[in-house]
Design an enzyme around this catalytic site. Structure first.
Site, PDB file in Angstrom:
ATOM      1  N   GLY A 102       0.745  -1.046  -0.056  1.00 15.61           N
ATOM      2  CA  GLY A 102       0.003  -0.134  -0.104  1.00 15.61           C
ATOM      3  C   GLY A 102       0.902   1.092   0.085  1.00 15.61           C
ATOM      4  N   SER A 103       1.885   1.178   0.745  1.00 16.79           N
ATOM      5  CA  SER A 103       3.135   2.443   0.805  1.00 16.79           C
ATOM      6  C   SER A 103       3.393   2.515  -0.648  1.00 16.79           C
ATOM      7  CB  SER A 103       4.125   2.387   1.703  1.00 16.79           C
ATOM      8  OG  SER A 103       3.527   2.148   3.038  1.00 16.79           O
ATOM      9  N   SER A 129       6.946   3.879   4.162  1.00 21.27           N
ATOM     10  CA  SER A 129       6.636   2.633   4.938  1.00 21.27           C
ATOM     11  C   SER A 129       5.679   3.097   5.965  1.00 21.27           C
ATOM     12  CB  SER A 129       7.552   1.642   5.558  1.00 21.27           C
ATOM     13  OG  SER A 129       6.941   0.914   6.517  1.00 21.27           O
ATOM     14  N   SER A 159       3.664   1.650   8.341  1.00 23.20           N
ATOM     15  CA  SER A 159       4.184   1.184   9.596  1.00 23.20           C
ATOM     16  C   SER A 159       5.383   1.410  10.141  1.00 23.20           C
ATOM     17  CB  SER A 159       3.961  -0.625   9.658  1.00 23.20           C
ATOM     18  OG  SER A 159       5.072  -1.066   8.774  1.00 23.20           O
ATOM     19  N   ARG A 178      -2.861   0.264   3.273  1.00 21.15           N
ATOM     20  CA  ARG A 178      -3.155   0.449   2.202  1.00 21.15           C
ATOM     21  C   ARG A 178      -4.386   1.691   2.048  1.00 21.15           C
ATOM     22  NH1 ARG A 178      -4.855  -4.123   4.255  1.00 21.15           N
ATOM     23  NH2 ARG A 178      -7.164  -4.730   4.391  1.00 21.15           N
ATOM     24  N   GLU A 233      -6.114  -7.807  -1.296  1.00 21.60           N
ATOM     25  CA  GLU A 233      -6.066  -7.485   0.171  1.00 21.60           C
ATOM     26  C   GLU A 233      -7.417  -7.578   0.942  1.00 21.60           C
ATOM     27  OE1 GLU A 233      -2.621  -5.033   1.606  1.00 21.60           O
ATOM     28  OE2 GLU A 233      -2.276  -5.013  -0.643  1.00 21.60           O
ATOM     29  N   HIS A 271      -0.384  -6.722 -26.575  1.00 18.48           N
ATOM     30  CA  HIS A 271       0.420  -7.725 -27.136  1.00 18.48           C
ATOM     31  C   HIS A 271       0.854  -8.862 -26.483  1.00 18.48           C
ATOM     32  CE1 HIS A 271       1.800  -3.980 -29.886  1.00 18.48           C
ATOM     33  NE2 HIS A 271       1.379  -3.224 -28.834  1.00 18.48           N
ATOM     34  N   LYS A 295       4.957 -11.478   7.802  1.00 21.37           N
ATOM     35  CA  LYS A 295       5.859 -10.542   8.515  1.00 21.37           C
ATOM     36  C   LYS A 295       6.244 -10.923  10.012  1.00 21.37           C
ATOM     37  CE  LYS A 295       3.727  -6.437   6.121  1.00 21.37           C
ATOM     38  NZ  LYS A 295       3.359  -5.302   6.365  1.00 21.37           N
TER      39      LYS A 295
HETATM   40  C1  F6R Z   1      -1.820  -3.699   4.581  1.00 24.53           C
HETATM   41  C2  F6R Z   1      -1.124  -3.339   3.276  1.00 24.53           C
HETATM   42  C3  F6R Z   1       0.198  -3.855   2.720  1.00 24.53           C
HETATM   43  C4  F6R Z   1       1.328  -2.843   3.420  1.00 24.53           C
HETATM   44  C5  F6R Z   1       2.668  -3.562   2.956  1.00 24.53           C
HETATM   45  C6  F6R Z   1       3.886  -2.721   3.497  1.00 24.53           C
HETATM   46  O1  F6R Z   1      -2.799  -3.081   4.936  1.00 24.53           O
HETATM   47  O2  F6R Z   1      -1.742  -2.374   2.739  1.00 24.53           O
HETATM   48  O3  F6R Z   1       0.385  -3.849   1.413  1.00 24.53           O
HETATM   49  O4  F6R Z   1       1.460  -1.564   2.881  1.00 24.53           O
HETATM   50  O5  F6R Z   1       2.550  -4.724   3.667  1.00 24.53           O
HETATM   51  O6  F6R Z   1       3.856  -2.217   4.966  1.00 24.53           O
HETATM   52  P1  F6R Z   1       3.979  -0.780   4.978  1.00 24.53           P
HETATM   53  O7  F6R Z   1       3.012   0.143   4.147  1.00 24.53           O
HETATM   54  O8  F6R Z   1       3.602  -0.494   6.424  1.00 24.53           O
HETATM   55  O9  F6R Z   1       5.475  -0.580   4.776  1.00 24.53           O
END
Ligand code: F6R
Length: 352
Positions: A59-60, A101, A103, A153, A238, A254, A346
């Site tokens: 999401g980031s 990021s 988180s 996200r 997700e 293509h 994770k």
């Molecule tokens: C979970 C989500 C994931 C996170 C990814 C990276 O809601 O959207 O796609 O974005 O796991 O984590 P962050 O964004 O915290 O670095």
């Protein structure tokens, strides 16, 4: 009471969505408005960068895709979205690295931050906290702190606007003030059209989710909206926990177009992300694509971007995709908020 569509039963929606993802989506316009006012920190002493690398995941990273898609229309330097460990070899002294990021704990992004330090590349962090914020503080590196507490996200606005602001401060203008104002207005106007209170009969996101139903969405955009097609795919994965396919015209003409010959195409729902400002040759390709593969698909839907500026067009489609994947989750009876397998990955990596 029988409301007709299961998506019009607000208490049934609440039962599937105990974490209130719907409220977070409904507040997306406010999230964007608040994010526009987040100040850029004091930035690394550097001239205008010649390359920008946005290091992020999931999401980031998709906030980075939005920056790159806006920039493609007006900025003459490359903006590279890097999804992975370390940094690409293009990142050296005249490069700005933005490590994003939500988180603050994605291992790949922390390793990009380390690589930037090792290479002495100018660096800015964008995060709601975690190890990335700590690292930036300890190293006295610039860090934009954004409000926390939601799923990464769903924090697209909180991540996108501060990055645009950092870039503007370094004379890289990915969106104009006017485009930002229009983007904010467009998502605000869309909210009541897509929110759960709006019945399916006149709610495009609910109707689309119902049309997709038990099929898998295959989402294609054009040269500009292709970035959003990928975002739709990840939101389907997700939020609704279903496979999504995504691609962009003209490239998919293509290659992927051929795969639509398979009988499995019946199990796919073709979603075309159209844009009134797409070039005539792209419009023609969309029409031909419909002709050639539409009848093989289980169903076909077309969605139109709103607005004139690139940001409004991209944000309006992104917002529609967020709600559509949300309603698909509800239809399938899955919690649109939690991502247990992703979290478990994770956790096992020691990277929660
Ligand atoms: C979970 C989500 C994931 C996170 C990814 C990276 O809601 O959207 O796609 O974005 O796991 O984590 P962050 O964004 O915290 O670095």
């Amino acid at each position: 009471m029988n409301h007709g569509s299961p998506l019009d039963d607000l208490s049934a929606i609440a039962a599937v969505d105990p974490h209130g993802a719907r409220d977070v989506l409904a507040r997306f316009p406010e999230q964007c408005r608040a994010a526009v006012t987040i100040e850029a920190p004091s930035l690394p002493p550097m001239k205008r960068p010649r390359v920008v690398v946005i290091a992020g995941m999931g999401g980031s990273a998709s906030a980075g895709d939005l920056i790159a898609a806006c920039a493609a229309e007006r900025v003459e330097i490359p903006i590279v979205v890097h999804r992975g460990y370390g940094l690409p070899s293009v990142a050296w002294d005249e490069t700005l690295v933005i490590a994003v990021s939500y988180s603050g704990n994605s291992a790949e992004v922390l390793s990009a931050a380390d690589a930037a330090r090792a290479r002495r590349v100018p660096f800015v962090a964008v995060t709601a906290g975690g190890a990335l914020a700590e690292m930036a503080e300890q190293r006295r590196q610039p860090c934009v702190r954004v409000p926390g507490g939601i799923m990464p996200r769903m924090a697209l606005g909180s991540l996108f606007f501060p990055m645009a602001r950092v870039l503007r401060a370094l004379d890289v203008d990915v969106v104009s003030g006017e485009e930002i104002a229009e983007g904010l207005d467009v998502v605000e106007a869309l909210r009541p059209e897509l929110a759960p209170e709006r019945p399916a009969a006149s709610n495009e996101a609910k109707r689309l989710a119902q049309a997709i139903d038990t099929r898998w969405p295959a989402v294609y955009g054009g040269p500009v909206t292709g970035a959003v097609a990928y975002r739709w795919k990840t939101d389907f994965e997700e939020n609704a926990k279903v496979f999504g396919l995504a691609g962009a015209l003209p490239e998919m003409n293509h290659n992927t177009i051929e795969a639509w010959r398979t009988a499995l195409a019946r199990q796919l729902h073709l979603v075309l992300l159209r844009d009134d400002r797409e070039e005539p040759e792209i419009a023609r390709r969309f029409e031909l694509l419909r002709d050639l593969v539409g009848s093989a698909a289980g169903g076909v839907s077309e969605c139109r971007a709103r607005g004139r500026g690139v940001l409004a067009r991209l944000l309006s489609l992104t917002y529609l995709g967020q709600w559509t994947s949300y309603y698909l989750a509800v239809l399938r009876g899955v919690d649109p908020w939690s991502v247990p397998t992703l979290d478990e990955m994770k956790r096992r990596l020691g990277n929660g």
